[in-house]
Motif scaffolding. Sequence first.
Motif, mmCIF file in Angstrom:
data_model
loop_
_atom_site.group_PDB
_atom_site.id
_atom_site.type_symbol
_atom_site.label_atom_id
_atom_site.label_comp_id
_atom_site.label_asym_id
_atom_site.label_seq_id
_atom_site.Cartn_x
_atom_site.Cartn_y
_atom_site.Cartn_z
ATOM 1 N N ASN A 144 69.019 37.570 70.411
ATOM 2 C CA ASN A 144 68.508 36.276 70.850
ATOM 3 C C ASN A 144 68.162 36.341 72.335
ATOM 4 N N GLU A 158 70.228 30.988 74.488
ATOM 5 C CA GLU A 158 71.687 30.896 74.413
ATOM 6 C C GLU A 158 72.225 29.903 75.430
ATOM 7 N N LYS A 183 69.469 25.407 70.200
ATOM 8 C CA LYS A 183 69.975 26.430 69.283
ATOM 9 C C LYS A 183 69.769 26.044 67.821
ATOM 10 N N THR A 204 66.376 26.795 66.448
ATOM 11 C CA THR A 204 65.979 28.196 66.610
ATOM 12 C C THR A 204 66.479 29.013 65.431
ATOM 13 N N LEU A 248 67.114 32.845 63.916
ATOM 14 C CA LEU A 248 67.215 34.299 64.083
ATOM 15 C C LEU A 248 67.060 34.892 62.688
ATOM 16 N N ALA A 256 63.055 33.439 66.949
ATOM 17 C CA ALA A 256 63.265 34.527 67.912
ATOM 18 C C ALA A 256 63.287 35.848 67.166
#
Length: 684
Positions: free
Chosen positions: A340, A345, A352, A355, A357, A470
């Motif tokens: 990330n 962060e 967050k 977002t 991952l 991300a």
Amino acid sequence: MLKCRTVWKKLAPLARASSTVCRQNVRRAGLTNGRIPIRVPTAHMSTGPAGGGGDNLKYALLVGLAGIGGLTYAVKTLRGDQKRYEERIAEIESRPHKATKGPVTDVQTAAPAAEASETDAVPEPELEAAPSPEEPSPPAENAAPDAEAVAHDAEAAPSSKTTEPPPADEPVVEASPEEAAAPAAVPVVEEAVDSTPASAKVPSHAPYLLIGGGTASFAAARSIRARDPGAKVLIVTDEPDLPYMRPPLSKELWFSDDPSVTETLRFKQWNGKERSIYFQPPSFYIKPEDFDSAENGGVAVLTCRKVVHMDVRGNKVKLDDNIEISYDKCLVATGGIPRNLQVIERAGEEVKKRTTLFRKIEDFKSLEKVSRNINSITIIGGGFLGSELACALGRRSTESGLEVIQMFPEKGNMGKVLPEYLSNWTTEKVKREGVKVITESLVKSVTYKDDKLEIHLKDGRLVKTDHIVAAVGLEPNIDLAKSAGLEVDSDFGGYRVNAELQARSNIWVAGDAACFYDIRLGRRRVEHHDHAVVSGRLAGENMTGANKPYWHQSMFWSDLGPDVGYEAIGIVDSSLPTVGVFAKATAKDTPKAATEQSGTGIRSESETEDTATSPVASATPPPVVEHKDDYGKGVIFYLRDKVVVGIILWNVFNRMPIARKIIKDGEEHADLNEVAKLFNIHED
């Protein structure tokens, strides 16, 4: 009766002193159902002088009276016990039969336990098998107070451990087996009704233990079983899913027309054939609880469990619930964790939770749902994953009006892999898919304002969006390095292993987490599907005693939709000198056509360990080197010290054995045009 009691009170001291004699007399008397015997044995008196006979007679009389009083008291006590026992049983039988749930007191659990013993509601074999070996049943002294009261009266209870058991023909003996069984059965009934502890389903020992449930572990398990058909293989994964392939998560699944694709996880390959994302159906595996008893061995998968500690000296691991599993041989295939951005962060929870991952099935399901309910999505990253997701979501944007943005610090798409001219061409291809591309962009900060994410770039540009993906790389998962004492490579990351993928005498590492020694190209770490297949297969063979070094170069591939794709092998780094040879593409030079020819959507599945031994060069004229405006298909060579160390086949498929042999030979080539002829790229 009153006279007896009066005498008993007066002679109590003497009765206590001779209580032992009285009890022996009672046993000799042979009481039956509480009845007084016809004759009481008398004391043998001595025949001494006349003056002493009176004392003996007096003593005998006292002893006799004491015995009669003791017998009377015992009869009353036994009859009282019998009455209380019958009342207790009647009360128990009058209670409704129901399962016990949750923690209960000893008094509450005594009745269901006794009921089970009377009605056989719970089969006896289940009662014996239910307790966990780590949690023995409570001892008898922890039994319910009611049960203890039924078995003994207030005077007898303290001596129950020290005195010899009552005769078998006494009523108290008839009652005690059922009541004595109740305390021991209480925890058993409760565990059998509630649920078997998770520890009971975990094998305590695995001949082959594979940590991680990804492609490398599955390839290793298949390899182990091929060489040792009776092998027992246990896979431990922290994911809730059985082993599956990851490439379709960013490729074919996004092009599915099935609205329930997130549930079925079935997709159509570029050639139109349908398949599942899972390597094998659930029926392929044995259940963990059947692991020890499987006569012909098999592969079991323990899901939603994480190995948190390795004891390499004791050959055992500890799970996150403190359960331990010992092993003979172990494979660490823990894969990687999505990286990330630090600015995300530090941005706070509002950023967050907006977002993604991208790595697992859950990530695909979540992002697919999000993409249907927002107006704008931004992908940060220009590598394989970021570019594939950008093309997939860009294709969907033409239908739903979703704005798709891709940003990265390089000048072009996949700029760290492709030479600049090809990276620029690829960037234009992504734009044609409906993606807004922002190049040379470095993220300074991300904030949440007015229901929008605001991405501030270092050059002052501002991008507003609803969601961020991300896709900025992978960190190898080396959580077990400290407890296991395994070496971590400081340059490439991952567990450092030798050419046989061995970290210790009985520990191997494969997949993304392995930093291995390539006997041709030196130390490396690779994060691709085919490498997971190749390294997992090799590790599995070596775990069964093959002792083979890593020599089969793995390939990897990426598709920008069904029309443009490439396959690569070796070290492909845009910082190395490259030579590209291209030709005009035809209708068969696409990923879709390649899958139609090979019959599989995962092109590495058609790969074998065979290399081209005598490739035949094309008789067509020499190809033109590099720099054409239309890169339909071609071959890009990556050089290090004038030796080919990497090759990309651009829209050229099913030629990987040739590329593998070129790298394996490690020779200098004066004219790469001649080498390119081996791939027959000018044939129609």
